[in-house]
Write a protein that holds these residues in place. Structure first.
Motif, PDB file in Angstrom:
ATOM      1  N   SER A 149       0.843  -1.201   0.000  1.00 51.96           N
ATOM      2  CA  SER A 149       0.000   0.000   0.000  1.00 51.96           C
ATOM      3  C   SER A 149       0.873   1.244   0.000  1.00 51.96           C
ATOM      4  O   SER A 149       2.076   1.183   0.269  1.00 51.96           O
ATOM      5  CB  SER A 149      -0.911   0.023   1.235  1.00 51.96           C
ATOM      6  N   LEU A 163       2.005   4.649   8.417  1.00 52.88           N
ATOM      7  CA  LEU A 163       1.915   3.187   8.369  1.00 52.88           C
ATOM      8  C   LEU A 163       1.802   2.759   6.916  1.00 52.88           C
ATOM      9  O   LEU A 163       1.380   3.516   6.050  1.00 52.88           O
ATOM     10  CB  LEU A 163       0.738   2.675   9.194  1.00 52.88           C
ATOM     11  N   ARG A 164       2.204   1.526   6.680  1.00 55.35           N
ATOM     12  CA  ARG A 164       2.115   0.957   5.333  1.00 55.35           C
ATOM     13  C   ARG A 164       1.732  -0.511   5.471  1.00 55.35           C
ATOM     14  O   ARG A 164       2.271  -1.232   6.326  1.00 55.35           O
ATOM     15  CB  ARG A 164       3.450   1.085   4.598  1.00 55.35           C
ATOM     16  N   ASN A 165       0.823  -0.983   4.634  1.00 56.20           N
ATOM     17  CA  ASN A 165       0.387  -2.370   4.661  1.00 56.20           C
ATOM     18  C   ASN A 165       1.024  -3.172   3.534  1.00 56.20           C
ATOM     19  O   ASN A 165       1.203  -2.664   2.416  1.00 56.20           O
ATOM     20  CB  ASN A 165      -1.133  -2.455   4.552  1.00 56.20           C
ATOM     21  N   GLU A 167       1.281  -7.422   1.852  1.00 54.24           N
ATOM     22  CA  GLU A 167       0.838  -8.813   1.869  1.00 54.24           C
ATOM     23  C   GLU A 167       2.011  -9.668   1.407  1.00 54.24           C
ATOM     24  O   GLU A 167       2.688  -9.323   0.432  1.00 54.24           O
ATOM     25  CB  GLU A 167      -0.373  -9.031   0.958  1.00 54.24           C
ATOM     26  N   SER A 177      -1.002 -10.720   6.215  1.00 55.93           N
ATOM     27  CA  SER A 177      -1.040  -9.259   6.154  1.00 55.93           C
ATOM     28  C   SER A 177      -0.004  -8.698   7.125  1.00 55.93           C
ATOM     29  O   SER A 177       0.211  -9.247   8.203  1.00 55.93           O
ATOM     30  CB  SER A 177      -2.434  -8.742   6.532  1.00 55.93           C
ATOM     31  N   THR A 179       1.655  -4.943   8.810  1.00 54.47           N
ATOM     32  CA  THR A 179       1.593  -3.495   8.974  1.00 54.47           C
ATOM     33  C   THR A 179       2.948  -2.987   9.434  1.00 54.47           C
ATOM     34  O   THR A 179       3.465  -3.425  10.460  1.00 54.47           O
ATOM     35  CB  THR A 179       0.517  -3.081   9.991  1.00 54.47           C
ATOM     36  N   TRP A 181       4.961   0.192  10.802  1.00 57.68           N
ATOM     37  CA  TRP A 181       4.655   1.434  11.495  1.00 57.68           C
ATOM     38  C   TRP A 181       5.854   2.364  11.521  1.00 57.68           C
ATOM     39  O   TRP A 181       7.002   1.940  11.589  1.00 57.68           O
ATOM     40  CB  TRP A 181       4.227   1.141  12.942  1.00 57.68           C
ATOM     41  N   ASN A 219      -2.540 -10.507  11.561  1.00 57.57           N
ATOM     42  CA  ASN A 219      -1.746  -9.404  11.053  1.00 57.57           C
ATOM     43  C   ASN A 219      -0.427  -9.330  11.802  1.00 57.57           C
ATOM     44  O   ASN A 219      -0.398  -9.375  13.029  1.00 57.57           O
ATOM     45  CB  ASN A 219      -2.521  -8.096  11.219  1.00 57.57           C
ATOM     46  N   SER A 221       2.818  -7.108  12.880  1.00 51.56           N
ATOM     47  CA  SER A 221       3.014  -5.687  13.109  1.00 51.56           C
ATOM     48  C   SER A 221       4.425  -5.430  13.629  1.00 51.56           C
ATOM     49  O   SER A 221       4.951  -6.200  14.440  1.00 51.56           O
ATOM     50  CB  SER A 221       1.986  -5.171  14.121  1.00 51.56           C
ATOM     51  N   THR A 256      -5.867   1.810  -0.081  1.00 53.31           N
ATOM     52  CA  THR A 256      -6.095   2.178   1.308  1.00 53.31           C
ATOM     53  C   THR A 256      -7.221   3.181   1.408  1.00 53.31           C
ATOM     54  O   THR A 256      -7.471   3.956   0.486  1.00 53.31           O
ATOM     55  CB  THR A 256      -4.829   2.783   1.933  1.00 53.31           C
ATOM     56  N   GLU A 418      -5.322  -2.178  15.884  1.00 58.26           N
ATOM     57  CA  GLU A 418      -4.943  -1.346  14.766  1.00 58.26           C
ATOM     58  C   GLU A 418      -3.674  -0.540  14.994  1.00 58.26           C
ATOM     59  O   GLU A 418      -3.035  -0.112  14.054  1.00 58.26           O
ATOM     60  CB  GLU A 418      -6.081  -0.379  14.433  1.00 58.26           C
TER      61      GLU A 418
END
Length: 472
Positions: A149, A163-165, A167, A177, A179, A181, A219, A221, A256, A418
């Motif tokens: 993302s 933040l960036r997502n 996969e 997934s 994330t 930060w 997820n 992180s 996003t 989140e």
């Protein structure tokens, strides 16, 4: 040999010399206290490939930070062997090393090729789910990046944080997934990767990650102990690439949400109503709207108990699940204009009480329908709640609301699902949120009093309970 192996160290074997490489080096910090650190940590590995975590307390960081560099080999002596931390460690060991200003650090430049450059303990994707909220040992994984993302922003406390997502995919086409930060989101360079010709795979190693879930989806992180490697030349990655099935390796763009980020100051005032206003709501038009209300907890109704047993993963109520107790506090709140029932679930309640439900529910003499004395500490306390109408109970004679978030006077708020994990040391023996290097009692003495109070007063909020919880 003038030095001992890391595997030979113990509490009884102090005063030794070791020869190790610093594989990873990081400052332990919390997203809510930007600019402040709790200490300096590193992962060491010896010539046998045995790894051990080392820590430097905050008061010694400035003096020692410049003497250590990631990738270098050192002869180290005059250190302490101490019990390993109970949470947020990057390698599971009984002991760890504490380095201080009296420790001797001698750079070694010859005969170091036999010491590995890296140390990982990779989990397969199916096993990652077992680490959900289990922060005893942080997680190492690797896979092929399939989607990325753009950078988005979200408030962490009062700071808008990038933040960036991602996969990632394994050989069996399982997808995780991720994330990234703060600095990890900014440092991940996506320029050009979306335009590659599709013949070169991007293999990413994610070390020292926490495992969370959002809307029942696993997820990964980042936290302060995390480290990211791209196309690292190690045997595991080489074998992975060799086994990749012929397929397009192009990387997709994750779309996003473009919703405007709302600051805590704005959110705490959004749709503010007193209790009288909440009780007069027209449900068909307000059932999905979030409201805020400042009220005092007058009592906790235990007619239906103060805990329930649930599946750890989905929180659905079940009759037999030996170890998974969750809070369900039916609180009666007042504000001078009336009273209403605000139901507080799960970790949100846990962070009000500071002890997991399973600890209290299984304690000697505990009764589901009698309020535990430690829960009574929240009675008489005033909070600002973010709530939504609880439709199931609104259909009865009771006017009830489900609590989504709780704000305190410092606006220091955090989402377990989140937001990035924090390094706050929780009382919980249960898996919970956090990052690397929790604050120990000794470390609290090194934090300014004002910040210490903010840590202790901080309230944390959960994602809203699942539909199955509503039906209990």
């Amino acid at each position: 040999m003038e030095y001992v192996l890391l595997s030979d160290l113990s509490l009884q074997r102090q005063g030794c010399k070791i020869k190790v490489r610093i594989c990873r080096l990081w400052e332990s910090s919390a997203p809510f206290l930007k600019g402040d650190i709790f200490g300096l940590d590193c992962l060491m590995v010896d010539e046998k490939g045995y790894s051990l975590q080392a820590t430097i307390r905050k008061k010694d960081v400035e003096e020692l930070k410049s003497r250590l560099a990631e990738g270098n080999v050192y002869l180290i002596e005059k250190f302490n062997v101490i019990p390993s931390k109970k949470k947020f460690i990057v390698v599971e060991r009984l002991y760890m090393i504490q380095i201080n200003k009296w420790t001797s650090l001698t750079l070694v430049e010859e005969n170091v090729d036999q010491i590995p450059l890296y140390s990982f303990k990779f989990l397969s994707f199916p096993h990652v789910e077992n680490q959900r909220y289990n922060d005893t040992v942080l997680t190492d994984v690797f896979g092929r990046v399939t989607a990325v993302s753009e950078i988005a922003h979200k408030y962490v406390g009062q700071t808008l944080t990038p933040l960036r997502n991602l996969e990632i995919q394994d050989l069996e086409m399982n997808v995780l997934s991720v994330t990234l930060w703060d600095k990890f989101a900014l440092e991940f360079d996506d320029s050009g990767i979306l335009d590659k010709d599709g013949h070169t795979s991007l293999i990413i190693i994610l070390a020292g990650m926490t495992v969370r879930s959002f809307k029942e989806k696993i997820n990964l992180s980042t936290c302060s102990a995390s480290k990211i490697y791209i196309n690292l030349q190690i045997p595991e990655v080489t074998q992975f690439v060799d086994r990749l099935q012929p397929m397009s390796t192009s990387i997709q763009r994750i779309n996003t949400s473009q919703q405007q980020s709302i600051s805590p100051q704005e959110e705490i005032l959004a749709n503010r109503k007193n209790i009288a206003g909440l009780l007069s709501l027209d449900l068909p038009t307000s059932q999905n709207i979030k409201f805020t209300c400042e009220a005092t907890i007058a009592e906790v109704d235990t007619s239906f108990g103060w805990w329930y047993k649930a599946c750890y993963n989905c929180k659905s109520a079940i009759k037999t699940f030996d170890d998974s107790f969750w809070y369900k506090l039916n609180t009666i709140v007042e504000d001078g204009s009336g009273s209403a029932n605000f139901t507080i679930f799960g970790r949100l309640a846990q962070d009000l009480i500071h002890i997991p439900a399973q600890n209290l529910a299984t304690s000697v003499g505990s009764d589901k329908f009698t309020l535990h004395p430690l829960i009574k500490t929240i009675v008489g306390q005033k909070y600002i709640f973010q709530i939504v109408p609880d439709l199931h109970r609104f259909r009865t004679s009771a006017h009830s609301f489900k609590v989504l978030k709780i704000f305190n006077e410092n606006l220091l708020i955090k989402s377990e699902e989140e937001l990035p994990p924090t390094t706050q040391n929780e009382i919980s023996k249960e898996t919970s949120t956090s990052s690397s290097s929790p604050i120990l009692d000794d470390d609290l003495n090194e934090i300014p009093t004002a910040k210490k109070r903010r840590l202790k007063r901080r309230l944390i909020f959960d994602e809203a309970p699942s539909t199955n919880e509503d039906k209990m």
